[in-house]
Design a protein around this motif. Structure first.
Motif, mmCIF file in Angstrom:
data_model
loop_
_atom_site.group_PDB
_atom_site.id
_atom_site.type_symbol
_atom_site.label_atom_id
_atom_site.label_comp_id
_atom_site.label_asym_id
_atom_site.label_seq_id
_atom_site.Cartn_x
_atom_site.Cartn_y
_atom_site.Cartn_z
ATOM 1 N N UNK A 78 0.697 -0.866 -0.256
ATOM 2 C CA UNK A 78 0.112 0.185 0.217
ATOM 3 C C UNK A 78 0.817 0.667 -0.048
ATOM 4 N N UNK A 79 0.039 2.318 -0.953
ATOM 5 C CA UNK A 79 0.957 3.679 -1.001
ATOM 6 C C UNK A 79 1.167 4.342 0.564
ATOM 7 N N UNK A 80 -0.287 3.837 1.103
ATOM 8 C CA UNK A 80 -0.184 4.603 2.591
ATOM 9 C C UNK A 80 -0.921 3.653 3.762
ATOM 10 N N UNK A 81 0.118 3.337 4.777
ATOM 11 C CA UNK A 81 -0.948 2.657 6.046
ATOM 12 C C UNK A 81 -1.646 2.173 6.515
ATOM 13 N N UNK A 82 -2.244 1.145 6.147
ATOM 14 C CA UNK A 82 -4.076 0.897 6.126
ATOM 15 C C UNK A 82 -3.953 1.684 8.421
ATOM 16 N N UNK A 319 13.088 8.926 1.713
ATOM 17 C CA UNK A 319 11.935 9.471 3.225
ATOM 18 C C UNK A 319 11.133 9.079 2.061
ATOM 19 N N UNK A 320 10.955 8.213 0.906
ATOM 20 C CA UNK A 320 9.921 8.059 0.442
ATOM 21 C C UNK A 320 9.752 6.324 1.653
ATOM 22 N N UNK A 321 10.912 5.431 1.468
ATOM 23 C CA UNK A 321 10.968 3.884 1.609
ATOM 24 C C UNK A 321 10.615 4.175 3.409
ATOM 25 N N UNK A 322 10.927 5.372 3.841
ATOM 26 C CA UNK A 322 10.643 5.456 5.651
ATOM 27 C C UNK A 322 8.806 5.553 5.929
ATOM 28 N N UNK A 325 6.737 2.591 5.591
ATOM 29 C CA UNK A 325 6.516 1.572 6.735
ATOM 30 C C UNK A 325 5.720 2.441 7.896
ATOM 31 N N UNK A 326 5.698 3.563 8.007
ATOM 32 C CA UNK A 326 5.284 4.595 9.062
ATOM 33 C C UNK A 326 3.775 4.110 9.386
ATOM 34 N N UNK A 327 3.150 3.859 10.628
ATOM 35 C CA UNK A 327 1.448 3.341 10.583
ATOM 36 C C UNK A 327 1.250 4.674 11.143
ATOM 37 N N UNK A 328 0.580 5.808 10.472
ATOM 38 C CA UNK A 328 0.246 7.171 11.489
ATOM 39 C C UNK A 328 0.936 7.312 12.330
ATOM 40 N N UNK A 329 1.999 7.238 12.070
ATOM 41 C CA UNK A 329 3.484 8.560 12.895
ATOM 42 C C UNK A 329 2.954 8.270 14.423
ATOM 43 N N UNK A 330 2.568 6.777 14.506
ATOM 44 C CA UNK A 330 2.714 5.980 15.997
ATOM 45 C C UNK A 330 4.134 5.489 16.343
ATOM 46 N N UNK A 331 5.578 5.477 15.660
ATOM 47 C CA UNK A 331 6.528 4.766 15.980
ATOM 48 C C UNK A 331 7.652 6.053 16.035
ATOM 49 N N UNK A 334 10.562 5.475 14.423
ATOM 50 C CA UNK A 334 10.706 6.312 12.353
ATOM 51 C C UNK A 334 10.578 7.378 12.165
ATOM 52 N N UNK A 335 8.917 7.952 13.025
ATOM 53 C CA UNK A 335 8.836 9.541 12.501
ATOM 54 C C UNK A 335 10.027 10.077 12.746
ATOM 55 N N UNK A 336 11.405 10.296 14.256
ATOM 56 C CA UNK A 336 12.040 10.663 13.714
ATOM 57 C C UNK A 336 13.316 10.614 12.865
ATOM 58 N N UNK A 337 12.870 9.445 12.487
ATOM 59 C CA UNK A 337 14.265 9.206 11.058
ATOM 60 C C UNK A 337 13.071 9.675 9.915
ATOM 61 N N UNK A 338 11.843 10.117 9.620
ATOM 62 C CA UNK A 338 11.183 10.502 8.459
ATOM 63 C C UNK A 338 11.738 12.016 8.687
ATOM 64 N N UNK A 339 11.381 12.413 10.133
ATOM 65 C CA UNK A 339 11.575 13.836 9.754
ATOM 66 C C UNK A 339 13.390 14.645 9.453
ATOM 67 N N UNK A 340 13.754 13.312 10.440
ATOM 68 C CA UNK A 340 15.002 13.855 9.312
ATOM 69 C C UNK A 340 15.442 13.448 8.671
ATOM 70 N N UNK A 341 15.083 12.817 7.378
ATOM 71 C CA UNK A 341 15.103 11.780 5.782
ATOM 72 C C UNK A 341 14.774 13.480 4.930
ATOM 73 N N UNK A 342 13.274 13.899 5.701
ATOM 74 C CA UNK A 342 12.747 14.905 4.728
ATOM 75 C C UNK A 342 13.282 16.656 5.101
#
Length: 458
Positions: A78-82, A319-322, A325-331, A334-342
């Motif tokens: 999926x492009x976005x997490x369920x 950034x797209x890969x991270x 993998x994210x589930x509604x920013x709950x991890x 991963x949220x920190x990795x996404x922010x740094x990557x972005x």
């Protein structure tokens, strides 16, 4: 003569045995898929098979025992997490599948009918408590294969097509409410794995959901919905969608509202095949009407054409890969990795372009027409290795990294309406430029300085 007869006999025997080999081949292929499903939390609760010389039919009943595993499997594609609450909707669902295939390998497509046979345990329990008769009605519809997904899949070419069986149901609930559901002409075709196709086209003639409770009414109606997608990868794809009409109405309540949209067209693409990553989106709506007690307006010929270019490909893919993998920013990790990557992606710079953002007319309650408006803009963010550090200190330090060139054209009616709502300062009058009855604003921002219609704003 003997050699000829022997050769002919070998051919006859080979043809005669071929269906047996083909049946074994297809059975092994399907069984391998079943083992794979089992690892994703889906077990076979019932299996029946009927084999003839030319064809074989197999019936399966699948029980979704581990929704967490199954949703995790779907999220890989999926492009976005369920969202997590979907798990409870899946847990304990019973799915039926009828499979028919030729015993001559690849002679024709595999025919598959998939249909839900019962709701999840949680949904069943809640529905039985609220309205037992309605629960029994739903179960009766499901047992009669009232919701059915038909697929014809060519194993060799991976081409497929199919349809969702038409649905026309009406029911009166315990409280007297009437529920109507109508689905008609839902078809699809494509190529690739069914769960993650390389190409997919869909066509929906209409779907209508209507709920009537005494004087209150909710209506959701879509007609002429089409889509087409081509996926080379998660980061390189082209998708389009069209919708002839979409209607949402709430009547007879304190919050009555109406939303009507005609001739919607959407196009979106992502490309990472060149040196830089590119994103593009183009959409148009012929007519949009929104009415409620708070607002009442319509828009004609809305167009939006925007794109992002010059994105660093490596940073974009990371950034797209991270994000995938994210589930509604709950991890948190991963949220920190996404922010740094972005932030790392932004530090490489990009070009944001609004090629067209326009309407031909905006009509307000009472028949007031504001006519046309059009915006075009190009924003450039240059590369900066100290981007993250400046962001932590204050974003204002990045102002010199940004340049912008914007052209805004407003009709006289639109300009007058805006300025009546919020009057312009007297000193702003010197920046106004007219072109016929239109108002033009050429805005440039560069090196921390703003100019409007070639005049520096001080």
């Amino acid at each position: 003569m003997k050699k000829m007869l022997l050769s002919l006999l070998i051919v006859v025997v080979a043809v005669a045995v071929l269906p047996l080999i083909g049946n074994s081949f297809m059975k092994n292929a399907i069984d391998a898929r079943l083992e794979q499903l089992n690892s994703y939390g889906v077990t076979v609760s019932k299996e029946q098979s009927q084999s003839q010389y030319l064809n074989t039919q197999r019936h399966f009943e699948f029980l979704l025992e581990d929704a967490d595993k199954f949703v995790a499997y779907l999220n890989k594609y999926a492009d976005s997490q369920l969202p997590p609450y979907v798990n409870a909707m899946f847990e304990g669902v019973l799915i039926g599948a009828d499979i028919e295939y030729s015993n001559f390998p690849f002679a024709k497509a595999v025919i598959i009918d998939i249909y839900p046979m019962s709701l999840s345990e949680e949904m069943s329990q809640n529905l039985q408590k609220e309205d037992l008769d309605f629960y029994n009605y739903i179960q009766k519809v499901l047992q009669a294969k009232g919701v059915l997904y038909h697929i014809e899949y060519n194993v060799l070419s991976e081409d497929f097509n199919g349809y969702i069986q038409d649905i026309k149901e009406a029911y009166t609930l315990k409280d007297g409410s009437e529920l109507k559901v109508n689905l008609e002409g839902a078809t699809f075709s494509g190529n690739g794995e069914l769960v993650a196709p390389k190409r997919l086209s869909t066509d929906l003639k209409m779907i209508t959901i209507e709920l009537i409770q005494q004087s209150e009414k909710l209506l959701f109606d879509i007609t002429g919905l089409k889509s087409a997608s081509n996926y080379d990868s998660k980061s390189t794809y082209v998708s389009s969608m069209e919708c002839a009409n979409a209607v949402l109405k709430v009547q007879g309540t304190a919050s009555d509202a109406e939303f009507v949209m005609n001739e919607l067209k959407l196009n979106a693409s992502s490309n990472t095949q060149n040196d830089f990553a590119q994103l593009a989106s183009k959409s148009s709506i012929q007519k949009l009407f929104v009415a409620s007690k708070q607002i009442d307006f319509s828009v004609s010929d809305f167009n939006m054409d925007i794109g992002v270019d010059k994105l660093d490909k490596k940073s974009f893919l990371e950034t797209l890969d991270i994000f995938s993998k994210m589930k509604n920013m709950q991890d948190p990790q991963l949220a920190k990795e996404f922010e740094e990557s972005f932030i790392a992606l932004l530090s490489k710079g990009f070009l944001f372009n609004i090629a067209d953002l326009s309407v031909s007319d905006v009509s307000l309650q009472g028949g007031e027409h504001l006519k046309h408006s059009e915006l075009k803009s190009q924003i450039t963010l240059i590369e900066d290795k100290d981007f993250a550090q400046k962001m932590q200190m204050t974003p204002l330090l990045l102002a010199s990294n940004v340049s912008m060139l914007t052209n805004l054209r407003l009709s006289e009616e639109m300009f007058t309406k805006i300025t009546n709502m919020k009057p312009l300062p007297v000193q702003f009058q010197t920046y106004i430029k007219r072109d016929g009855s239109d108002y033009i604003f050429d805005v440039e921002y560069k090196n921390g300085q703003v100019s409007i219609n070639s005049k520096v704003v001080r």
